[in-house]
Design an enzyme around this catalytic site. Structure first.
Site, PDB file in Angstrom:
ATOM      1  CG  ASN A 133      -5.922   7.365   5.758  1.00  0.00           C
ATOM      2  OD1 ASN A 133      -6.201   6.185   5.971  1.00  0.00           O
ATOM      3  ND2 ASN A 133      -6.560   8.088   4.852  1.00  0.00           N
ATOM      4  CD  GLN A 153      10.181  12.668  11.605  1.00  0.00           C
ATOM      5  OE1 GLN A 153      11.304  12.731  11.144  1.00  0.00           O
ATOM      6  NE2 GLN A 153       9.323  11.762  11.208  1.00  0.00           N
ATOM      7  CD  GLU A 198       8.871   6.885  12.391  1.00  0.00           C
ATOM      8  OE1 GLU A 198       8.639   6.465  11.245  1.00  0.00           O
ATOM      9  OE2 GLU A 198       8.324   7.910  12.859  1.00  0.00           O
ATOM     10  CG  HIS A 199      12.939   8.815  12.379  1.00  0.00           C
ATOM     11  ND1 HIS A 199      11.608   9.206  12.260  1.00  0.00           N
ATOM     12  CD2 HIS A 199      13.223   8.077  11.276  1.00  0.00           C
ATOM     13  CE1 HIS A 199      11.120   8.722  11.137  1.00  0.00           C
ATOM     14  NE2 HIS A 199      12.062   8.034  10.520  1.00  0.00           N
ATOM     15  CG  HIS A 235       6.214  13.535   8.071  1.00  0.00           C
ATOM     16  ND1 HIS A 235       6.161  12.892   6.861  1.00  0.00           N
ATOM     17  CD2 HIS A 235       7.470  13.339   8.536  1.00  0.00           C
ATOM     18  CE1 HIS A 235       7.330  12.331   6.602  1.00  0.00           C
ATOM     19  NE2 HIS A 235       8.142  12.591   7.604  1.00  0.00           N
ATOM     20  CB  SER A 290       6.343  10.605  11.268  1.00  0.00           C
ATOM     21  OG  SER A 290       7.693  10.280  11.017  1.00  0.00           O
ATOM     22  CD  GLU A 306       1.882 -30.814  28.180  1.00  0.00           C
ATOM     23  OE1 GLU A 306       1.336 -31.165  27.104  1.00  0.00           O
ATOM     24  OE2 GLU A 306       2.716 -29.896  28.252  1.00  0.00           O
ATOM     25  CG  ASP A 356      12.627  10.186   6.009  1.00  0.00           C
ATOM     26  OD1 ASP A 356      12.507   9.198   6.754  1.00  0.00           O
ATOM     27  OD2 ASP A 356      12.206  11.312   6.311  1.00  0.00           O
ATOM     28  CE1 TYR A 416      -4.056   2.045   0.482  1.00  0.00           C
ATOM     29  CE2 TYR A 416      -2.455   3.507   1.498  1.00  0.00           C
ATOM     30  CZ  TYR A 416      -3.694   3.294   0.936  1.00  0.00           C
ATOM     31  OH  TYR A 416      -4.570   4.346   0.812  1.00  0.00           O
ATOM     32  CD  GLN A 469     -11.523   2.625  -0.522  1.00  0.00           C
ATOM     33  OE1 GLN A 469     -11.695   2.637   0.695  1.00  0.00           O
ATOM     34  NE2 GLN A 469     -11.463   3.743  -1.232  1.00  0.00           N
ATOM     35  CG  HIS A 529       0.049 -35.440  22.335  1.00  0.00           C
ATOM     36  ND1 HIS A 529      -1.307 -35.281  22.281  1.00  0.00           N
ATOM     37  CD2 HIS A 529       0.596 -34.372  21.679  1.00  0.00           C
ATOM     38  CE1 HIS A 529      -1.583 -34.151  21.622  1.00  0.00           C
ATOM     39  NE2 HIS A 529      -0.443 -33.589  21.239  1.00  0.00           N
TER      40      HIS A 529
END
Length: 435
Positions: A217, A262, A330-331, A265, A240, A418, A364, A133, A194, A423
């Site tokens: 998103n 940053q 993240e960074h 964004h 981010s 058990e 990036d 995506y 979708q 088994h």
């Protein structure tokens, strides 16, 4: 438009609660997201292409039924030829660096044989079909194509299917060119929940995949969460974020610009400066005030810094390490005299950028490591996207007759412990050579 981040000090009695409040960002700005996404997924699962045509007409403003969901190969080739030479060379440069880095991550099958002839191992194979995506609409992200597609191709994924929203049905040429360079097999003009539903369930036109990767998103993220289990996913990406650790060895203008990079964004991105020096904190704030009016996305940056930004003043290096591991950014940029040593002490971060020339923005695009990174503190337990996300591992167990006598006895004891006698008896049958 002040664009001034909050100032926190570890000397404050309520520092821990203020830090927790700072990190608890709520990216879900719309009520009823789960219900909306669930309805979309169910509709696509039930009606297939018909549902995609309706959603595409509603959200992207073009007639996919008449014009087709799939982008023809000639159009992808046309895009590669149409972009400026400098852009094509930059995409190829980035793709090559990303490919070289990720080839180091390839894992091979392995096995070993015990003295009694028992053979154990692990078979490593690529996932057959993966869905990618790529966000679209407000901005275009050819870099996301490269960062997701190249590791998949290095891993040996059989077919890579890309979806992306296309307002009025028109694709961005750089995105299509990146798809061509990165080796994407099929491209479809559909986005949102979708698209995720189509990749998970399959329609008459879009094939069902085994795993879905790529950012999006809140609707896309929620859709990925809801289809997980039917298909694999890479991660649920949040807003981010960057954490910059700095002392007076770095130009405060550089720090301010990295915080801006940053923050631009979107309004829910997060930029944090962590330092042991009030002087450094003041210098960076002064740089923010000086440089913000020069930024093209000043309004977004200002809102991001106002709402989610912070300058944290710690008393010493030990506190810096502790706070960095709590934030698990993240960074993480480390611009200090002892940057490499400090980096070794910090364990929680998606990616660590060491030294003043290691700007996060280089990561990036074309440094080489993947820019798909864990957010919202998940770097505590997860890793950047990599080749390993597109490979699966299968255990290999080939037990010899001699091995069954020793392993089987112990398995029988454990199984009866058990109360799983089936088994136990299955193992015990192998203990008798004449059975």
């Amino acid at each position: 438009m002040t664009g001034l981040p909050k100032i926190l000090s570890t000397e404050s009695d309520d520092f821990d609660s203020l830090l927790k409040q700072l990190l608890n960002r709520d990216s879900d700005q719309v009520s009823g997201i789960d219900e909306i996404v669930s309805e979309v997924i169910n509709s696509v699962a039930k009606y297939g292409d018909e549902a995609l045509f309706n959603y595409t007409k509603k959200f992207d403003g073009f007639d996919a039924e008449a014009r087709g969901l799939e982008v023809p190969q000639w159009r992808i080739k046309q895009a590669l030829d149409a972009i400026p030479v400098a852009q094509r060379e930059a995409l190829e440069y980035a793709a090559n660096r990303v490919r070289i880095y990720h080839q180091k991550q390839l894992q091979d099958s392995w096995s070993y044989t015990e003295e009694d002839g028992t053979k154990l191992g692990q078979k490593v194979t690529p996932i057959k079909r993966v869905g990618l995506y790529v966000p679209g609409g407000k901005a275009t992200y050819p870099s996301s194509v490269i960062m997701n597609a190249i590791p998949a191709k290095v891993a040996g994924v059989g077919e890579l299917v890309m979806t992306s929203p296309t307002p009025k049905g028109e694709f961005n040429d750089m995105v299509l060119a990146a798809a061509s360079i990165a080796g994407v097999d099929r491209v479809f003009r559909v986005g949102g929940a979708q698209a995720v539903a189509a990749l998970a369930h399959g329609t008459e036109t879009i094939p069902a995949v085994d795993k879905i990767t790529g950012p999006g998103n809140i609707y896309v993220a929620t859709a990925k969460k809801q289809v997980f289990g039917r298909v694999g996913i890479d991660m649920i990406a949040g807003p981010s974020e960057v954490l910059v650790i700095a002392d007076d060895s770095v130009d405060p203008d550089w720090v301010a610009m990295d915080l801006f990079a940053q923050a631009e964004h979107d309004e829910i991105a997060q930029s944090i400066l962590l330092t042991t020096s009030e002087k450094v904190a003041g210098s960076v704030i002064a740089s923010i005030q000086k440089l913000l009016p020069t930024m093209e996305r000043a309004e977004i940056i200002a809102q991001s810094l106002n709402n989610n930004g912070a300058v944290i003043i710690a008393k010493d290096a030990n506190e810096v390490v502790e706070i960095a591991d709590v934030i698990a950014a993240e960074h993480l940029e480390i611009f200090t005299e002892n940057a490499e040593l400090l980096a070794q002490k910090i364990t929680n971060a998606g990616a660590i950028f060491i030294g003043p020339y290691s700007a996060e923005s280089l990561g990036d695009y074309c440094a080489g490591p993947n820019h798909v990174l864990p957010t919202s503190g998940t770097a505590r337990f997860t890793s950047p996207l990599g080749v390993y996300d597109f490979q699966k591992r299968t255990s290999i167990i080939q037990i010899s007759q001699a091995g069954a006598q020793t392993i089987g006895k112990q398995a029988s004891v454990l199984a009866r412990g058990e109360s799983l006698t089936g088994h136990a008896r299955s193992a015990e049958y192998r203990l008798k050579a004449d059975r």
